[in-house]
Design a protein around this motif. Structure first.
Motif, PDB file in Angstrom:
ATOM      1  N   ALA A   1       0.825  -1.219   0.000  1.00  0.00           N
ATOM      2  CA  ALA A   1       0.000   0.000   0.000  1.00  0.00           C
ATOM      3  C   ALA A   1       0.852   1.260   0.000  1.00  0.00           C
ATOM      4  O   ALA A   1       0.544   2.229  -0.704  1.00  0.00           O
ATOM      5  CB  ALA A   1      -0.932   0.001   1.207  1.00  0.00           C
TER       6      ALA A   1
ATOM      7  N   PHE B   1      -8.847  -1.596  -3.781  1.00  0.00           N
ATOM      8  CA  PHE B   1      -9.678  -1.807  -2.609  1.00  0.00           C
ATOM      9  C   PHE B   1     -10.787  -0.779  -2.392  1.00  0.00           C
ATOM     10  O   PHE B   1     -11.737  -1.063  -1.679  1.00  0.00           O
ATOM     11  CB  PHE B   1      -8.802  -1.851  -1.350  1.00  0.00           C
ATOM     12  CG  PHE B   1      -7.956  -3.079  -1.266  1.00  0.00           C
ATOM     13  CD1 PHE B   1      -8.493  -4.293  -0.865  1.00  0.00           C
ATOM     14  CD2 PHE B   1      -6.613  -3.040  -1.612  1.00  0.00           C
ATOM     15  CE1 PHE B   1      -7.713  -5.429  -0.790  1.00  0.00           C
ATOM     16  CE2 PHE B   1      -5.822  -4.183  -1.538  1.00  0.00           C
ATOM     17  CZ  PHE B   1      -6.372  -5.377  -1.126  1.00  0.00           C
TER      18      PHE B   1
ATOM     19  N   GLN C   1      -7.495  -1.436   5.869  1.00  0.00           N
ATOM     20  CA  GLN C   1      -7.696  -0.548   4.716  1.00  0.00           C
ATOM     21  C   GLN C   1      -8.129   0.843   5.147  1.00  0.00           C
ATOM     22  O   GLN C   1      -7.679   1.841   4.582  1.00  0.00           O
ATOM     23  CB  GLN C   1      -8.718  -1.160   3.758  1.00  0.00           C
ATOM     24  CG  GLN C   1      -8.197  -2.386   3.059  1.00  0.00           C
ATOM     25  CD  GLN C   1      -9.298  -3.202   2.413  1.00  0.00           C
ATOM     26  OE1 GLN C   1     -10.393  -2.725   2.199  1.00  0.00           O
ATOM     27  NE2 GLN C   1      -8.996  -4.454   2.110  1.00  0.00           N
TER      28      GLN C   1
ATOM     29  N   THR D   1      -5.106   2.613   6.521  1.00  0.00           N
ATOM     30  CA  THR D   1      -4.190   2.931   5.423  1.00  0.00           C
ATOM     31  C   THR D   1      -4.690   4.129   4.627  1.00  0.00           C
ATOM     32  O   THR D   1      -3.910   5.040   4.302  1.00  0.00           O
ATOM     33  CB  THR D   1      -4.011   1.708   4.503  1.00  0.00           C
ATOM     34  OG1 THR D   1      -3.488   0.628   5.291  1.00  0.00           O
ATOM     35  CG2 THR D   1      -3.070   1.999   3.364  1.00  0.00           C
TER      36      THR D   1
ATOM     37  N   PHE E   1      -3.307   0.607  -4.850  1.00  0.00           N
ATOM     38  CA  PHE E   1      -4.016   0.115  -3.677  1.00  0.00           C
ATOM     39  C   PHE E   1      -5.428   0.704  -3.618  1.00  0.00           C
ATOM     40  O   PHE E   1      -6.407  -0.001  -3.386  1.00  0.00           O
ATOM     41  CB  PHE E   1      -3.230   0.476  -2.414  1.00  0.00           C
ATOM     42  CG  PHE E   1      -3.868   0.013  -1.142  1.00  0.00           C
ATOM     43  CD1 PHE E   1      -3.676  -1.281  -0.693  1.00  0.00           C
ATOM     44  CD2 PHE E   1      -4.664   0.859  -0.397  1.00  0.00           C
ATOM     45  CE1 PHE E   1      -4.266  -1.730   0.484  1.00  0.00           C
ATOM     46  CE2 PHE E   1      -5.260   0.431   0.779  1.00  0.00           C
ATOM     47  CZ  PHE E   1      -5.060  -0.862   1.213  1.00  0.00           C
ATOM     48  N   GLU E   2      -5.536   2.001  -3.869  1.00  0.00           N
ATOM     49  CA  GLU E   2      -6.840   2.660  -3.868  1.00  0.00           C
ATOM     50  C   GLU E   2      -7.749   2.071  -4.951  1.00  0.00           C
ATOM     51  O   GLU E   2      -8.925   1.794  -4.701  1.00  0.00           O
ATOM     52  CB  GLU E   2      -6.669   4.156  -4.092  1.00  0.00           C
ATOM     53  CG  GLU E   2      -7.969   4.920  -4.097  1.00  0.00           C
ATOM     54  CD  GLU E   2      -7.796   6.400  -4.358  1.00  0.00           C
ATOM     55  OE1 GLU E   2      -8.826   7.073  -4.493  1.00  0.00           O
ATOM     56  OE2 GLU E   2      -6.651   6.893  -4.448  1.00  0.00           O
TER      57      GLU E   2
END
Length: 193
Positions: free
Chosen positions: A92, A103, A158, A161, A99-100
């Motif tokens: 991440a 997820f 998540q 993060t 990553f964005e």
């Protein structure tokens, strides 16, 4: 150029735009220009922008799954879960925009809880489920449905993060990593036997 190498070049150019500028920068026109094709030529390989973004997300899941599987998950069950968390965090922090996309960005074809998870369609969630099931089988964790726990720990990680990547947490990456570890440990204490 073969069809496969063209599709690969398109995906590579799209990934570069994603990494450097974010999801909004990944347009068929910009990707085509980066590869030296017409925008219409890309449609031979990807049905539309959504299809291209889905392909990027799926490639990200493949990369993350490979990194998880390549990590030596040795030690006690909690140690192994925290090692897996470290792999997620490293991924991440190194590829925040990917990553964005993977997820947090709504997209067609994204796996959904609970059906896709229980069907084993999420390579990353399935690894965490294996670890938690082992912990339950050995008596470390209480026996219960593993999938809500997988989803909840993923949501905790998540969420933290994205708050960190969004500049909502005033701390270094090292301190953030320690914060995440403490948060997950608190959660795991709640499911201990």
């Amino acid at each position: 150029m073969t069809v496969d190498s063209t599709a690969g070049s398109i995906a590579s150019a799209a990934r570069l735009l994603l990494d450097e500028e974010g999801i909004e920068a990944v347009t068929m026109r910009r990707v085509a220009r980066a590869v030296g094709l017409t925008a219409m030529a890309i449609y031979r390989h990807y049905p539309d922008r959504k299809g291209l973004l889905n392909a990027l997300a799926e490639e990200g899941f493949r990369e993350l799954s490979e990194q998880l599987r390549a990590t030596s998950l040795s030690g006690g069950i909690e140690t192994r879960i925290l090692k897996a968390l470290d792999v997620f965090l490293t991924f991440a922090l190194r590829t925040p925009r990917l990553f964005e996309l993977m997820f947090l960005t709504p997209r067609e074809g994204a796996r959904q809880y609970p059906h896709d998870f229980k069907a084993g369609k999420s390579p990353t969630a399935s690894l965490m489920a294996e670890l938690l099931k082992e912990g339950m089988a050995t008596g470390y964790f209480r026996r219960q449905d593993v999938w809500p726990i997988v989803f909840e720990t993923g949501a905790l990680f998540q969420g933290l993060t994205m708050l960190y990547l969004g500049g909502r947490m005033d701390m270094s990456a090292t301190r953030f990593r320690a914060f995440c570890r403490r948060s997950i440990k608190r959660y795991l204490r709640g499911i201990r036997k």
